[in-house]
Design a protein around this motif. Sequence first.
Motif, mmCIF file in Angstrom:
data_model
loop_
_atom_site.group_PDB
_atom_site.id
_atom_site.type_symbol
_atom_site.label_atom_id
_atom_site.label_comp_id
_atom_site.label_asym_id
_atom_site.label_seq_id
_atom_site.Cartn_x
_atom_site.Cartn_y
_atom_site.Cartn_z
ATOM 1 N N CYS A 37 41.508 56.015 -59.226
ATOM 2 C CA CYS A 37 42.335 57.222 -59.093
ATOM 3 C C CYS A 37 41.519 58.449 -58.729
ATOM 4 O O CYS A 37 42.091 59.534 -58.518
ATOM 5 C CB CYS A 37 43.084 57.493 -60.411
ATOM 6 S SG CYS A 37 44.281 56.229 -60.853
ATOM 7 N N PHE A 38 40.204 58.295 -58.688
ATOM 8 C CA PHE A 38 39.335 59.440 -58.428
ATOM 9 C C PHE A 38 39.316 59.724 -56.928
ATOM 10 O O PHE A 38 38.355 59.436 -56.224
ATOM 11 C CB PHE A 38 37.940 59.143 -58.969
ATOM 12 C CG PHE A 38 37.059 60.359 -59.102
ATOM 13 C CD1 PHE A 38 37.539 61.529 -59.666
ATOM 14 C CD2 PHE A 38 35.739 60.330 -58.674
ATOM 15 C CE1 PHE A 38 36.731 62.643 -59.803
ATOM 16 C CE2 PHE A 38 34.925 61.435 -58.802
ATOM 17 C CZ PHE A 38 35.430 62.592 -59.368
ATOM 18 N N LYS A 39 40.437 60.320 -56.460
ATOM 19 C CA LYS A 39 40.625 60.614 -55.034
ATOM 20 C C LYS A 39 41.093 62.054 -54.877
ATOM 21 O O LYS A 39 41.594 62.665 -55.824
ATOM 22 C CB LYS A 39 41.670 59.671 -54.422
ATOM 23 C CG LYS A 39 41.343 58.194 -54.544
ATOM 24 C CD LYS A 39 42.473 57.351 -53.999
ATOM 25 C CE LYS A 39 42.174 55.856 -54.149
ATOM 26 N NZ LYS A 39 43.298 55.022 -53.666
ATOM 27 N N CYS A 40 40.933 62.567 -53.664
ATOM 28 C CA CYS A 40 41.419 63.920 -53.363
ATOM 29 C C CYS A 40 42.936 63.957 -53.546
ATOM 30 O O CYS A 40 43.660 63.110 -53.002
ATOM 31 C CB CYS A 40 41.048 64.316 -51.936
ATOM 32 S SG CYS A 40 41.731 65.909 -51.424
ATOM 33 N N GLU A 63 42.869 69.154 -61.177
ATOM 34 C CA GLU A 63 42.774 68.123 -60.156
ATOM 35 C C GLU A 63 41.444 68.196 -59.409
ATOM 36 O O GLU A 63 40.690 69.162 -59.520
ATOM 37 C CB GLU A 63 43.932 68.275 -59.151
ATOM 38 C CG GLU A 63 45.224 67.614 -59.622
ATOM 39 C CD GLU A 63 45.113 66.091 -59.686
ATOM 40 O OE1 GLU A 63 44.067 65.550 -59.294
ATOM 41 O OE2 GLU A 63 46.073 65.453 -60.132
ATOM 42 N N VAL A 64 41.165 67.126 -58.652
ATOM 43 C CA VAL A 64 39.935 67.053 -57.862
ATOM 44 C C VAL A 64 40.291 67.022 -56.387
ATOM 45 O O VAL A 64 41.354 66.513 -55.987
ATOM 46 C CB VAL A 64 39.106 65.804 -58.243
ATOM 47 C CG1 VAL A 64 38.531 65.965 -59.630
ATOM 48 C CG2 VAL A 64 39.921 64.524 -58.168
ATOM 49 N N TYR A 65 39.366 67.573 -55.563
ATOM 50 C CA TYR A 65 39.602 67.710 -54.133
ATOM 51 C C TYR A 65 38.372 67.246 -53.361
ATOM 52 O O TYR A 65 37.258 67.218 -53.886
ATOM 53 C CB TYR A 65 39.870 69.179 -53.772
ATOM 54 C CG TYR A 65 41.045 69.813 -54.470
ATOM 55 C CD1 TYR A 65 42.299 69.884 -53.859
ATOM 56 C CD2 TYR A 65 40.905 70.352 -55.744
ATOM 57 C CE1 TYR A 65 43.378 70.479 -54.498
ATOM 58 C CE2 TYR A 65 41.975 70.946 -56.396
ATOM 59 C CZ TYR A 65 43.209 71.004 -55.765
ATOM 60 O OH TYR A 65 44.269 71.602 -56.403
ATOM 61 N N CYS A 66 38.588 66.932 -52.083
ATOM 62 C CA CYS A 66 37.477 66.702 -51.175
ATOM 63 C C CYS A 66 37.008 68.049 -50.633
ATOM 64 O O CYS A 66 37.644 69.085 -50.866
ATOM 65 C CB CYS A 66 37.874 65.774 -50.031
ATOM 66 S SG CYS A 66 39.134 66.474 -48.940
ATOM 67 N N SER A 67 35.893 68.044 -49.881
ATOM 68 C CA SER A 67 35.339 69.303 -49.388
ATOM 69 C C SER A 67 36.268 70.017 -48.425
ATOM 70 O O SER A 67 36.248 71.241 -48.316
ATOM 71 C CB SER A 67 33.984 69.034 -48.705
ATOM 72 O OG SER A 67 34.148 68.118 -47.630
ATOM 73 N N ALA A 151 28.802 72.927 -63.939
ATOM 74 C CA ALA A 151 27.586 72.431 -63.296
ATOM 75 C C ALA A 151 27.906 71.795 -61.957
ATOM 76 O O ALA A 151 27.243 72.059 -60.953
ATOM 77 C CB ALA A 151 26.900 71.418 -64.214
ATOM 78 N N HIS A 152 28.932 70.935 -61.942
ATOM 79 C CA HIS A 152 29.309 70.282 -60.686
ATOM 80 C C HIS A 152 29.794 71.302 -59.675
ATOM 81 O O HIS A 152 29.487 71.227 -58.487
ATOM 82 C CB HIS A 152 30.400 69.243 -60.942
ATOM 83 C CG HIS A 152 29.893 68.021 -61.639
ATOM 84 N ND1 HIS A 152 28.890 67.240 -61.125
ATOM 85 C CD2 HIS A 152 30.244 67.458 -62.828
ATOM 86 C CE1 HIS A 152 28.643 66.236 -61.955
ATOM 87 N NE2 HIS A 152 29.441 66.348 -62.985
ATOM 88 N N ALA A 153 30.557 72.276 -60.143
ATOM 89 C CA ALA A 153 31.084 73.280 -59.222
ATOM 90 C C ALA A 153 29.957 74.087 -58.603
ATOM 91 O O ALA A 153 29.953 74.353 -57.402
ATOM 92 C CB ALA A 153 32.061 74.210 -59.952
ATOM 93 N N LEU A 154 28.989 74.455 -59.408
ATOM 94 C CA LEU A 154 27.876 75.244 -58.893
ATOM 95 C C LEU A 154 27.097 74.466 -57.843
ATOM 96 O O LEU A 154 26.668 75.012 -56.834
ATOM 97 C CB LEU A 154 26.938 75.634 -60.035
ATOM 98 C CG LEU A 154 27.479 76.653 -61.036
ATOM 99 C CD1 LEU A 154 26.469 76.878 -62.150
ATOM 100 C CD2 LEU A 154 27.789 77.967 -60.343
ATOM 101 N N LYS A 155 26.923 73.172 -58.112
ATOM 102 C CA LYS A 155 26.131 72.364 -57.191
ATOM 103 C C LYS A 155 26.909 71.960 -55.943
ATOM 104 O O LYS A 155 26.443 72.084 -54.823
ATOM 105 C CB LYS A 155 25.634 71.111 -57.920
ATOM 106 C CG LYS A 155 24.709 70.239 -57.075
ATOM 107 C CD LYS A 155 24.180 69.081 -57.889
ATOM 108 C CE LYS A 155 23.256 68.217 -57.041
ATOM 109 N NZ LYS A 155 22.735 67.076 -57.807
ATOM 110 N N GLN A 156 28.142 71.477 -56.152
ATOM 111 C CA GLN A 156 28.866 70.886 -55.043
ATOM 112 C C GLN A 156 29.504 71.926 -54.124
ATOM 113 O O GLN A 156 29.664 71.685 -52.948
ATOM 114 C CB GLN A 156 29.938 69.931 -55.575
ATOM 115 C CG GLN A 156 29.392 68.811 -56.441
ATOM 116 C CD GLN A 156 28.367 67.976 -55.701
ATOM 117 O OE1 GLN A 156 28.415 67.871 -54.486
ATOM 118 N NE2 GLN A 156 27.426 67.394 -56.431
ATOM 119 N N THR A 157 29.928 73.059 -54.651
ATOM 120 C CA THR A 157 30.517 74.082 -53.787
ATOM 121 C C THR A 157 29.466 75.060 -53.293
ATOM 122 O O THR A 157 29.788 76.031 -52.626
ATOM 123 C CB THR A 157 31.613 74.867 -54.539
ATOM 124 O OG1 THR A 157 31.030 75.469 -55.699
ATOM 125 C CG2 THR A 157 32.736 73.961 -54.947
#
Length: 813
Positions: A37-40, A63-67, A151-157
């Motif tokens: 289920c870990f999809k955009c 929710e989670v999104y792709c770039s 942490a993920h937000a800082l790194k991934q965005t």
Amino acid sequence: MYRPNFYESTCLRCSETVYQVDRVGPLKDFTFFHSGCFKCVHCGTKLTLKTYFNNQHKQDDKEVYCSSHVPKSGPGHLDQTSVGIRQALNAPRTNKFVNEQIRGTRSEIDGGLGSRQSTPNGYGNRDVSSPSQNDSDYKYGRFDASALHIAHALKQTEIQKAYNKAREKPIDFYLAREEQARLEMKHRKEEDDLYRKFARKREEEDRKIQSEFQDEWERELQRLTHKFEKELATSRRNRDEQNILTLRHEQQKEDLEKNMTLRRSKKKESITRKMLEHERFETAALVDRQSSEMLELISARRSEYMQSESIFLDDEFTEGAVPIEYPLNAPVPAPPAVSKFQIYTDPIEFEDVDRIAISVAQEDQKTFTDLVRQLVGRCTTDIEKARTIFRWITVKNLNAMHFDDDLRGDTPMGLLRGIKYGTESYHVLFKRLCSYAGLHCVVIKGYSKSAGYQPGVKFQDSRFRNSWNAVYVAGAWRFVQCNWGARHLVNAKEAPKQGRGKNDSLRYEYDDHYFLTDPREFIYEFYPLQEEWQLLKRPITLREFENLPFVRSLFFRYGLHFADEGYGAVVFTDDTGAATVRIAMPTDMQSCLIFHYNLKFYDSDEELSYDGVSLKRFVMQSVIGNIVAFRVHAPCSGAFLLDIFANAVTPQEYLTGEPMKFKSVCKFKICCEELQTVMVPLPDCASGEWGPTKATRLFGLIPITHQDPLIFAGRSLDLQFRMSRPLTDFMATLHKNGIEEKKLAKYVTHNTLDDIVTFIINFPEEGQYGLDIYTRELGASQHHHNNNSSTSTGEKHLLTHCCKYLINSSKRN
């Protein structure tokens, strides 16, 4: 009766139960997803922890999104320097609200080995204050579980880091190699004069010692001879008695010679040690002065260049902003404004400069100018310069180098003659090289918890004195420990020899923890004599340093922290002999971290047993959620040493059965001052952790009936598991102190129905039992049969230990 627990959270996307083996998370606001289920949420693109994004503008959007579909920042977006995120990053990581989120509800593990609870140090009123108790600056780790999504937000965005500095042109642009080399030659002459002075002093002291002992030898020999002649002359003796006196005289001369030779060696060793200490002091003073002169030259030429041209490569960065210039004079020591994690998150970022350092280390240079130009010639930031010097020293493995006896200063190896003669250390060499690169660097002296140190030892003499560096990079002073960071070649016993082609299979290991180490982590192993060089907002005392938990770099590398407040180097038991050490793991390491321990008497390296029973059987290791607990029950009063080890392996690596190398992460001195209860050892089960977590992590075997390592049962017990993947050939063995394992075999059976496996135990008598469960994955037998025909006739050897339980059987339960 089946009930959900921490292993079985709810998927945000489908609202179904998500088990640990198929779980992604915790993410934003402690949410979880099935891996499928870990999809955009917008386009359905499959995501990973490296490619997913959260909505940073709506806190209630989990929710989670792709770039491509993550909500973008509009005008006036917040970066990491903004107030909200900075508060989140700097918020005190209080374990009271952090770890309760991670582990959920938990029952204490105490039965069988003792039932009383104790604080981490046994007594609540003991004075065991440490920075971790009193100041949020001393918490382990960079992010707690509640901030993982940040942490993920800082790194991934790719939110802008707190440290962002314009790149500069290399040193070749503003300082000619010839001019730097001329200053080096001047310094080399001064150094040659100093080494000649050292040599003359050593020869003079050697002649002095030889002369003193020669005079003493002649006096003592004359005394013995006079005594011998007097004994012969003053009494009438027969030939046999004369022979006896002669033999005794010869023996006395021989003993005198041996005694004086030993005394001369000890005196020479003592004087040489004192001279070496003085030589190191003089060498350090010379390097200090020469480094200042080199830095003045570089700074002057850099300033001249800047007056005529821009020294910065990022012209667009300087528009509308004042670039940060490297200071002309060394700033005063002060705590860094940003952490190491905010400067770089992964050593892979230095892959290019590391490769340069490794390449340069395989060659020899005649001058420091040539060496440093090769190292930093393509570096454009002060961090890269410090990094490539650090890696060159750690790769060069100076302790294992072979030097010629005649080591002139103008030879390639003459650069490192100070290392050979013992007058120069890694730290002085690092300072020297930094000055050639234009970096401010100091050598710091103090105490360290180095080889031979044990928790609880006081720093009362010079046994544990050490030195390290602080280098000024990224706008602050930062620690570097080259000696502890140095490692060795992997897949080779020595570096490639000259004339031999490069071997791409070689990998140079080192410890990245000791490069730009954060002060709040560095203070656990190093204590400077000058308080300001702790680089802490609240400096600590030497007594507090002694009381800090004895942790190693691996503790920080794995992101571990203690689950309870108040741990000190010494942990006191309660009056039942019980004490518990609990360590919390980061979420992303739960599936791969394996722990181990060793318990021995504190003052003995050999005594590993008590009354013929291994001391390991007086420790119960268990894992619940993200907490690994070590429950110690001292079998007698006294002091013990608990050494905790860890290793990060995949389940596949663990299941191969190959021996694993564990490394120490922390040690504690366990003190039992009074023991009012007779301790009995745990049942003699397979080594390792207790409880079903191991079964879930390695085999996908989900406990249905019993989630805790400790079970209170009547005279019978049913254990049920759900298989999330095919397993076969289950086996269970029962253990009880004083009863042979064979006699207990008939009391354990099991059956399998669909994906449910049930173990039925009927206890022959009341008491404490240990239950070992073994299994293997479907197809493992065929796999082993194809690869090793000798195992086809003994399939039991293919079974792997799955998990174990501690069971207290009583009619009252």
